[in-house]
Design a protein around this motif. Sequence first.
Motif, PDB file in Angstrom:
ATOM      1  N   HIS A 127      -7.414   0.717  -1.826  1.00 57.80           N
ATOM      2  CA  HIS A 127      -8.697   0.009  -1.778  1.00 57.80           C
ATOM      3  C   HIS A 127      -8.633  -1.283  -2.589  1.00 57.80           C
ATOM      4  O   HIS A 127      -9.174  -2.318  -2.177  1.00 57.80           O
ATOM      5  CB  HIS A 127      -9.810   0.903  -2.309  1.00 57.80           C
ATOM      6  N   LYS A 157       0.822  -1.204   0.000  1.00 61.16           N
ATOM      7  CA  LYS A 157       0.000   0.000   0.000  1.00 61.16           C
ATOM      8  C   LYS A 157       0.861   1.262   0.000  1.00 61.16           C
ATOM      9  O   LYS A 157       1.966   1.271   0.539  1.00 61.16           O
ATOM     10  CB  LYS A 157      -0.909   0.028   1.239  1.00 61.16           C
ATOM     11  N   HIS A 196      -5.400   6.403  -2.857  1.00 59.07           N
ATOM     12  CA  HIS A 196      -6.458   5.736  -2.093  1.00 59.07           C
ATOM     13  C   HIS A 196      -7.083   4.605  -2.913  1.00 59.07           C
ATOM     14  O   HIS A 196      -7.389   3.530  -2.364  1.00 59.07           O
ATOM     15  CB  HIS A 196      -7.536   6.740  -1.696  1.00 59.07           C
ATOM     16  N   ASP A 206      -7.037  -3.990  -0.674  1.00 55.99           N
ATOM     17  CA  ASP A 206      -7.969  -4.597   0.275  1.00 55.99           C
ATOM     18  C   ASP A 206      -8.905  -5.578  -0.423  1.00 55.99           C
ATOM     19  O   ASP A 206      -9.182  -6.675   0.099  1.00 55.99           O
ATOM     20  CB  ASP A 206      -8.793  -3.509   0.971  1.00 55.99           C
ATOM     21  N   GLN A 254     -15.127   2.600  -3.305  1.00 56.55           N
ATOM     22  CA  GLN A 254     -15.392   2.081  -1.969  1.00 56.55           C
ATOM     23  C   GLN A 254     -14.903   0.646  -1.893  1.00 56.55           C
ATOM     24  O   GLN A 254     -14.144   0.186  -2.750  1.00 56.55           O
ATOM     25  CB  GLN A 254     -16.892   2.169  -1.664  1.00 56.55           C
ATOM     26  N   ARG A 255     -15.311  -0.065  -0.881  1.00 59.27           N
ATOM     27  CA  ARG A 255     -14.826  -1.432  -0.672  1.00 59.27           C
ATOM     28  C   ARG A 255     -15.946  -2.438  -0.816  1.00 59.27           C
ATOM     29  O   ARG A 255     -16.545  -2.871   0.165  1.00 59.27           O
ATOM     30  CB  ARG A 255     -14.187  -1.575   0.708  1.00 59.27           C
TER      31      ARG A 255
END
Length: 457
Positions: free
Chosen positions: A182, A138, A178, A185, A451-452
């Motif tokens: 994401h 990351k 970002h 993740d 978003q996730r």
Amino acid sequence: MPESGSRVAARDHCLSLVRAVDRPAGAARYGRMFPGLGPLGTDPGLLVRAGGDGGICDAAPVLDQLNRDGDDATEAAGWPFFGQLIAHDITADRSSITGGVDPGALRNARSPKLNLEIMYSDGPIGSPYLFDVGDPAKFLLGEDGGDVPRNRQGVALIGDPRNDVHLFALSLHVALLHAHNHVVDLLREGGVPEADVFDRARVTLTWHYQWIVVHDFLSRLVGESLVEQVLAEGGRSFAPPPGQAYIPLEFADAAFRYGHGQIRHTYRLVDGGPAVPLFPDLVGFGPLPAGRRLDLAQIFDVPGHPPAQRAKRLDGRLAASLIGLPERVTGVVDTAAYRSLAVRDLLRGGTTGLPSGEAVARLVGAAPLTLDELGQAWPHGTPLWFYILKEAEHRGGGDRLGPVGGRIVAEVLIGLLRADPASYLSLEPDWEPTLPAAGARFGLTDLLALQRPASCV
């Protein structure tokens, strides 16, 4: 040894599509898209007068007759800044604007690929200061996540320092950081082995970015029909073989400087906030205070939000903040006229020997602009950069590039993707985005607002 609980650094896999060791060891090339056309050779004094304070490229005198939104275009204000990031990703000419270097000897300090080198640089191994020591897959962010990390003197730790030039470039850069995090993740949630997470995340983000360049950015800038034509037929004047890409000077020093003409006179950073000019108010190269952050919905049309501010209409004129750039952007100059971005654009085209706009128009089969459309007679032909802006005004409605500018930009960006063996157009030309989209087709605002979700295929 890494600290207890930290993740293992991503490996430089020998078969990775983004393996740093396979990047060019030397600087990349510039070249000519239209090598048969001779240089225009306009008197530099005329270029300085045209681009300077009160010249034909200065929007201030005309703005006095309009309100501040009187030359708004159709598209949102953020798109020329996204175009600026694309330019930073594929080209960096560090020679003087006054010339002195043979155009054939110019070297590009960027690889001519749409590969987000501006973010990734040499990855966690070659550029470890960009990444989180405890989780090197990351990116490292500023303390509150709204800025890039900086050294103790406030200098950005960033893949390309030009992305710190002003608030808009920096905000887009941070949003992309970002987005990468994401995606990391999402891949972990999907069970991707840790050793593969960074490379997979980089390819995932890069391919979505490339898709956006073709199907969102270019479609708005040159029109979807031209994009589909170049995708189907290839470039007529620019189609480098795989692994042999270069940046045409007609693109770098004229057509892709169109965005300078789309910079608004003033911007609001948040709803109801004051309207301020880009320079000097929003100049970068220093820490970004928490109270001076940009709401991206102010410059992009985000679903669920009111329409964003619009870009300035393309008409051959630049906002006053670009006619008088601050020293923090230009450095110390020995001639006051060099503070004008219009002067710098016009002189750059002269020093690199670009042909006239009329000559390129005739070559690509487009009707040249008339004297009335140009608004000024040039002794031997119109500088290509200025011609493309006026062509956009009269042949593109002020909202998109015309046949000369549009053809150059579409062929170069799509040609660079085709020449890159790791791009989605080379490996999987029928690939489509896998990240979630708010509408029927994935676009830039989906990436910026990532978003996730539960999974990433």
